[in-house]
Design a protein around this motif. Sequence first.
Motif, mmCIF file in Angstrom:
data_model
loop_
_atom_site.group_PDB
_atom_site.id
_atom_site.type_symbol
_atom_site.label_atom_id
_atom_site.label_comp_id
_atom_site.label_asym_id
_atom_site.label_seq_id
_atom_site.Cartn_x
_atom_site.Cartn_y
_atom_site.Cartn_z
ATOM 1 N N GLU A 204 -32.476 -3.008 27.212
ATOM 2 C CA GLU A 204 -31.758 -1.907 26.561
ATOM 3 C C GLU A 204 -32.707 -0.809 26.123
ATOM 4 O O GLU A 204 -32.379 0.376 26.229
ATOM 5 N N LEU A 205 -33.882 -1.176 25.622
ATOM 6 C CA LEU A 205 -34.856 -0.161 25.211
ATOM 7 C C LEU A 205 -35.364 0.642 26.407
ATOM 8 O O LEU A 205 -35.551 1.854 26.322
ATOM 9 N N ILE A 206 -35.582 -0.021 27.534
ATOM 10 C CA ILE A 206 -36.127 0.653 28.713
ATOM 11 C C ILE A 206 -35.073 1.521 29.403
ATOM 12 O O ILE A 206 -35.363 2.648 29.812
ATOM 13 N N PHE A 207 -33.858 1.016 29.536
ATOM 14 C CA PHE A 207 -32.839 1.754 30.268
ATOM 15 C C PHE A 207 -32.132 2.819 29.439
ATOM 16 O O PHE A 207 -31.347 3.594 29.981
ATOM 17 N N ASN A 208 -32.369 2.867 28.166
ATOM 18 C CA ASN A 208 -31.841 3.927 27.305
ATOM 19 C C ASN A 208 -33.006 4.581 26.569
ATOM 20 O O ASN A 208 -33.168 4.397 25.354
ATOM 21 N N PRO A 209 -33.828 5.364 27.273
ATOM 22 C CA PRO A 209 -35.034 5.899 26.633
ATOM 23 C C PRO A 209 -34.747 6.907 25.527
ATOM 24 O O PRO A 209 -35.464 6.950 24.528
ATOM 25 N N LEU A 210 -33.684 7.696 25.653
ATOM 26 C CA LEU A 210 -33.386 8.671 24.615
ATOM 27 C C LEU A 210 -32.962 7.978 23.329
ATOM 28 O O LEU A 210 -33.439 8.321 22.243
ATOM 29 N N ARG A 211 -32.075 7.012 23.448
ATOM 30 C CA ARG A 211 -31.650 6.259 22.257
ATOM 31 C C ARG A 211 -32.819 5.516 21.634
ATOM 32 O O ARG A 211 -32.941 5.462 20.416
ATOM 33 N N SER A 212 -33.692 4.959 22.475
ATOM 34 C CA SER A 212 -34.862 4.243 21.968
ATOM 35 C C SER A 212 -35.790 5.186 21.225
ATOM 36 O O SER A 212 -36.276 4.873 20.138
ATOM 37 N N PHE A 213 -36.041 6.365 21.809
ATOM 38 C CA PHE A 213 -36.912 7.340 21.155
ATOM 39 C C PHE A 213 -36.314 7.819 19.843
ATOM 40 O O PHE A 213 -37.013 7.933 18.832
ATOM 41 N N LEU A 214 -35.016 8.123 19.847
ATOM 42 C CA LEU A 214 -34.364 8.582 18.619
ATOM 43 C C LEU A 214 -34.364 7.494 17.547
ATOM 44 O O LEU A 214 -34.539 7.786 16.363
ATOM 45 N N ALA A 215 -34.165 6.247 17.960
ATOM 46 C CA ALA A 215 -34.203 5.148 16.995
ATOM 47 C C ALA A 215 -35.601 4.995 16.397
ATOM 48 O O ALA A 215 -35.747 4.788 15.187
ATOM 49 N N MET A 216 -36.631 5.124 17.220
ATOM 50 C CA MET A 216 -38.010 5.023 16.719
ATOM 51 C C MET A 216 -38.347 6.196 15.800
ATOM 52 O O MET A 216 -39.013 6.027 14.780
ATOM 53 N N ALA A 217 -37.877 7.402 16.165
ATOM 54 C CA ALA A 217 -38.118 8.572 15.319
ATOM 55 C C ALA A 217 -37.405 8.418 13.980
ATOM 56 O O ALA A 217 -37.976 8.734 12.926
ATOM 57 N N CYS A 218 -36.169 7.921 14.005
ATOM 58 C CA CYS A 218 -35.439 7.686 12.751
ATOM 59 C C CYS A 218 -36.114 6.610 11.917
ATOM 60 O O CYS A 218 -36.151 6.713 10.692
ATOM 61 N N PHE A 219 -36.645 5.588 12.563
ATOM 62 C CA PHE A 219 -37.367 4.548 11.838
ATOM 63 C C PHE A 219 -38.574 5.149 11.128
ATOM 64 O O PHE A 219 -38.791 4.897 9.941
ATOM 65 N N LEU A 220 -39.332 5.976 11.821
ATOM 66 C CA LEU A 220 -40.531 6.579 11.240
ATOM 67 C C LEU A 220 -40.177 7.505 10.080
ATOM 68 O O LEU A 220 -40.742 7.399 8.983
ATOM 69 N N ILE A 221 -39.241 8.411 10.289
ATOM 70 C CA ILE A 221 -38.851 9.354 9.241
ATOM 71 C C ILE A 221 -38.227 8.621 8.059
ATOM 72 O O ILE A 221 -38.523 8.910 6.896
ATOM 73 N N GLY A 222 -37.386 7.637 8.346
ATOM 74 C CA GLY A 222 -36.712 6.895 7.286
ATOM 75 C C GLY A 222 -37.656 6.069 6.445
ATOM 76 O O GLY A 222 -37.548 6.046 5.218
ATOM 77 N N PHE A 223 -38.608 5.385 7.093
ATOM 78 C CA PHE A 223 -39.491 4.569 6.272
ATOM 79 C C PHE A 223 -40.479 5.429 5.489
ATOM 80 O O PHE A 223 -40.892 5.049 4.389
ATOM 81 N N LEU A 224 -40.813 6.623 5.973
ATOM 82 C CA LEU A 224 -41.643 7.531 5.181
ATOM 83 C C LEU A 224 -40.881 8.067 3.972
ATOM 84 O O LEU A 224 -41.439 8.171 2.873
ATOM 85 N N ALA A 225 -39.604 8.406 4.164
ATOM 86 C CA ALA A 225 -38.793 8.885 3.045
ATOM 87 C C ALA A 225 -38.594 7.778 2.012
ATOM 88 O O ALA A 225 -38.714 8.012 0.800
ATOM 89 N N ASN A 226 -38.299 6.571 2.474
ATOM 90 C CA ASN A 226 -38.126 5.460 1.537
ATOM 91 C C ASN A 226 -39.431 5.095 0.849
ATOM 92 O O ASN A 226 -39.429 4.686 -0.313
#
Length: 135
Positions: A39-61
């Motif tokens: 799922e991570l490989i075949f949906n690269p946009l969703r994977s990238f957006l999820a990783m970006a949200c993880f990074l931004i979210g954990f920095l905010a928290n």
Amino acid sequence: MYKMLFQLFYVIVGLLCGYLMIHWLPPVTPFHFTHFITELIFNPLRSFLAMACFLIGFLANAAVIRTIMAGIVLWLRRKQVRWGEWLISCCGMSGSFYWLFQAEAKLTVLFFIFSFIYGMISLDFYRSHSYKRSL
């Protein structure tokens, strides 16, 4: 006043990014490694957006957790604490993680661990001290 608004903004950003990360990552219950990687490989946009949200979210928290811990340390040292900012941070963080935990427990625990570790690393207890430099 502005610090309280920033803390509220950080809580909202952390909650929104955590929700989007949980929504965009493949399901982890029941966890099948091959399905997860596929799922991570075949949906690269969703994977990238999820990783970006993880990074931004954990920095905010992490910024909110840093405020909570700094308030606790200041209170223990019997110094002035900004109670409004501290209360918004505590209530917002506990509500945010409770709501995310209801959505997906494993990812929320991982999200919280990263936020907590980075928030504790970024604490600066000596920021309020001024040292004289001898030249």
